[in-house]
Design a protein around this motif. Structure first.
Motif, PDB file in Angstrom:
ATOM      1  N   ASN A 162       0.816  -1.216   0.000  1.00  0.00           N
ATOM      2  CA  ASN A 162       0.000   0.000   0.000  1.00  0.00           C
ATOM      3  C   ASN A 162       0.850   1.266   0.000  1.00  0.00           C
ATOM      4  OD1 ASN A 162      -2.428  -1.568   0.205  1.00  0.00           O
ATOM      5  ND2 ASN A 162      -2.049  -1.785   2.409  1.00  0.00           N
ATOM      6  N   GLY A 163       1.924   1.231  -0.811  1.00  0.00           N
ATOM      7  CA  GLY A 163       2.757   2.412  -0.972  1.00  0.00           C
ATOM      8  C   GLY A 163       3.761   2.656   0.129  1.00  0.00           C
ATOM      9  N   GLN A 164       3.850   1.731   1.101  1.00  0.00           N
ATOM     10  CA  GLN A 164       4.781   1.874   2.227  1.00  0.00           C
ATOM     11  C   GLN A 164       5.591   0.592   2.375  1.00  0.00           C
ATOM     12  OE1 GLN A 164       4.945   4.560   4.529  1.00  0.00           O
ATOM     13  NE2 GLN A 164       3.422   5.788   3.457  1.00  0.00           N
ATOM     14  N   TYR A 165       6.820   0.735   2.881  1.00  0.00           N
ATOM     15  CA  TYR A 165       7.646  -0.449   3.114  1.00  0.00           C
ATOM     16  C   TYR A 165       7.426  -0.974   4.529  1.00  0.00           C
ATOM     17  CZ  TYR A 165       9.926   0.080  -1.342  1.00  0.00           C
ATOM     18  OH  TYR A 165      10.162   0.148  -2.684  1.00  0.00           O
ATOM     19  N   LYS A 166       7.192  -2.280   4.595  1.00  0.00           N
ATOM     20  CA  LYS A 166       6.930  -2.957   5.856  1.00  0.00           C
ATOM     21  C   LYS A 166       8.023  -3.990   6.104  1.00  0.00           C
ATOM     22  CE  LYS A 166       3.518  -6.058   7.996  1.00  0.00           C
ATOM     23  NZ  LYS A 166       2.231  -6.760   7.776  1.00  0.00           N
ATOM     24  N   VAL A 167       8.589  -3.988   7.308  1.00  0.00           N
ATOM     25  CA  VAL A 167       9.624  -4.958   7.662  1.00  0.00           C
ATOM     26  C   VAL A 167       8.977  -6.315   7.896  1.00  0.00           C
ATOM     27  CG1 VAL A 167      11.415  -5.583   9.333  1.00  0.00           C
ATOM     28  CG2 VAL A 167      11.108  -3.193   8.673  1.00  0.00           C
ATOM     29  N   VAL A 168       9.496  -7.337   7.208  1.00  0.00           N
ATOM     30  CA  VAL A 168       8.933  -8.690   7.295  1.00  0.00           C
ATOM     31  C   VAL A 168      10.051  -9.700   7.540  1.00  0.00           C
ATOM     32  CG1 VAL A 168       7.004  -8.102   5.793  1.00  0.00           C
ATOM     33  CG2 VAL A 168       9.099  -9.041   4.793  1.00  0.00           C
ATOM     34  N   ASP A 169       9.664 -10.940   7.753  1.00  0.00           N
ATOM     35  CA  ASP A 169      10.633 -12.003   8.022  1.00  0.00           C
ATOM     36  C   ASP A 169      10.998 -12.818   6.791  1.00  0.00           C
ATOM     37  OD1 ASP A 169      10.752 -11.370  10.746  1.00  0.00           O
ATOM     38  OD2 ASP A 169       9.042 -12.665  11.204  1.00  0.00           O
ATOM     39  N   GLU A 170      10.200 -12.698   5.728  1.00  0.00           N
ATOM     40  CA  GLU A 170      10.414 -13.565   4.573  1.00  0.00           C
ATOM     41  C   GLU A 170      10.529 -12.751   3.286  1.00  0.00           C
ATOM     42  OE1 GLU A 170       7.719 -16.922   2.466  1.00  0.00           O
ATOM     43  OE2 GLU A 170       8.372 -17.405   4.506  1.00  0.00           O
ATOM     44  N   SER A 171      11.495 -13.122   2.458  1.00  0.00           N
ATOM     45  CA  SER A 171      11.740 -12.442   1.194  1.00  0.00           C
ATOM     46  C   SER A 171      10.743 -12.877   0.125  1.00  0.00           C
ATOM     47  CB  SER A 171      13.163 -12.748   0.720  1.00  0.00           C
ATOM     48  OG  SER A 171      13.369 -12.347  -0.619  1.00  0.00           O
ATOM     49  N   LEU A 172      10.376 -11.933  -0.747  1.00  0.00           N
ATOM     50  CA  LEU A 172       9.564 -12.268  -1.911  1.00  0.00           C
ATOM     51  C   LEU A 172      10.403 -12.966  -2.971  1.00  0.00           C
ATOM     52  CD1 LEU A 172       7.496  -8.979  -2.432  1.00  0.00           C
ATOM     53  CD2 LEU A 172       6.679 -11.131  -1.470  1.00  0.00           C
ATOM     54  N   ALA A 173      11.628 -12.504  -3.122  1.00  0.00           N
ATOM     55  CA  ALA A 173      12.511 -13.050  -4.157  1.00  0.00           C
ATOM     56  C   ALA A 173      12.988 -14.456  -3.809  1.00  0.00           C
ATOM     57  CB  ALA A 173      13.712 -12.122  -4.371  1.00  0.00           C
ATOM     58  N   PHE A 174      13.208 -14.710  -2.515  1.00  0.00           N
ATOM     59  CA  PHE A 174      13.702 -16.015  -2.051  1.00  0.00           C
ATOM     60  C   PHE A 174      12.894 -16.462  -0.844  1.00  0.00           C
ATOM     61  CE2 PHE A 174      17.292 -13.579  -3.808  1.00  0.00           C
ATOM     62  CZ  PHE A 174      17.602 -14.379  -4.909  1.00  0.00           C
ATOM     63  N   PRO A 175      11.649 -16.900  -1.073  1.00  0.00           N
ATOM     64  CA  PRO A 175      10.764 -17.245   0.044  1.00  0.00           C
ATOM     65  C   PRO A 175      11.171 -18.559   0.737  1.00  0.00           C
ATOM     66  CG  PRO A 175       9.730 -17.782  -2.052  1.00  0.00           C
ATOM     67  CD  PRO A 175      11.000 -17.063  -2.386  1.00  0.00           C
TER      68      PRO A 175
END
Length: 212
Positions: A162-175
């Motif tokens: 939604n236009g903002q960066y959210k810190v997460v635990d899992e990568s989209l590129a290397f899930p």
């Protein structure tokens, strides 16, 4: 035009009231000889001379991405610090950039035009002495889906939502891999031999793949 110079080890200058024409002129004049990194956002220009510390982390993180791609058999296109621009508005040069999911859309292209082409799938940003909020805003407006950030102590995976960066635990590129553990390897940069560190990371990736 105003300026503010920040302290070393990275030499950073912020300028305001800069035209798009001036920004593009600087890019052209410095294209063959510079180590400077330019970030432009709506009249604001950041000029950074990266430190050896910055470049070490940048190189290691880029190599980590390549290692992950090799071990997971993921096709990638590394474009390093390519300048990505939105004409008249913004321009940024990531520390490292990679295409993977959208790799077919840029196949064979020598120039990336964000008015026609997708942004990189993954960007790496190393911020040792300061963090440019403009740079994150630029990437969000470009639609970069994932940013890996490291500030010398903390490594985070940031996903665009939604236009903002959210810190997460899992990568989209290397899930499906606990990539936040990359912090453990980055803490050894400068202490451990470069190739030894890369090999340790490769062994770690292989162990996680086997566990999955």
């Amino acid at each position: 035009m105003t300026s503010q110079t920040l302290i070393q080890p990275e030499e950073i200058v912020h300028l305001s009231g800069i035209s798009w024409h001036t920004y593009e002129s600087l890019l052209n004049e410095l294209s063959t000889s510079r180590r400077l990194r330019l970030t432009y956002y709506r009249g604001n220009l950041e000029i950074m001379l990266p430190s050896p510390e910055h470049e070490s982390y940048k190189k290691v993180l880029g190599r980590f991405v390549e290692t992950l791609a090799e071990e997971l058999e993921v096709r990638i296109k590394p474009l390093g610090s390519t300048t990505f621009k939105q004409p008249e508005l913004s321009g940024a040069e990531p520390d490292e950039s990679f295409y993977c999911k959208n790799i077919n859309f840029i196949k064979g292209k020598k120039r990336i035009n964000l008015q026609q082409d997708p942004p990189p799938d993954l960007v790496i940003e190393v911020d040792i002495t300061s963090s440019s909020k403009d740079r994150l805003t630029i990437y969000a407006e470009m639609g970069v889906p994932e940013i890996w950030r490291y500030n010398g102590q903390l490594f985070t995976i940031n996903i665009l939502e939604n236009g903002q960066y959210k810190v997460v635990d899992e990568s989209l590129a290397f899930p499906n891999l606990p990539l936040t553990e990359i912090s453990n390897f980055l803490s050894q940069v400068g202490e451990k031999d470069y190739l030894d560190l890369i090999q340790e990371f490769r062994n770690w990736v292989r162990s996680k793949i086997t566990a999955c």
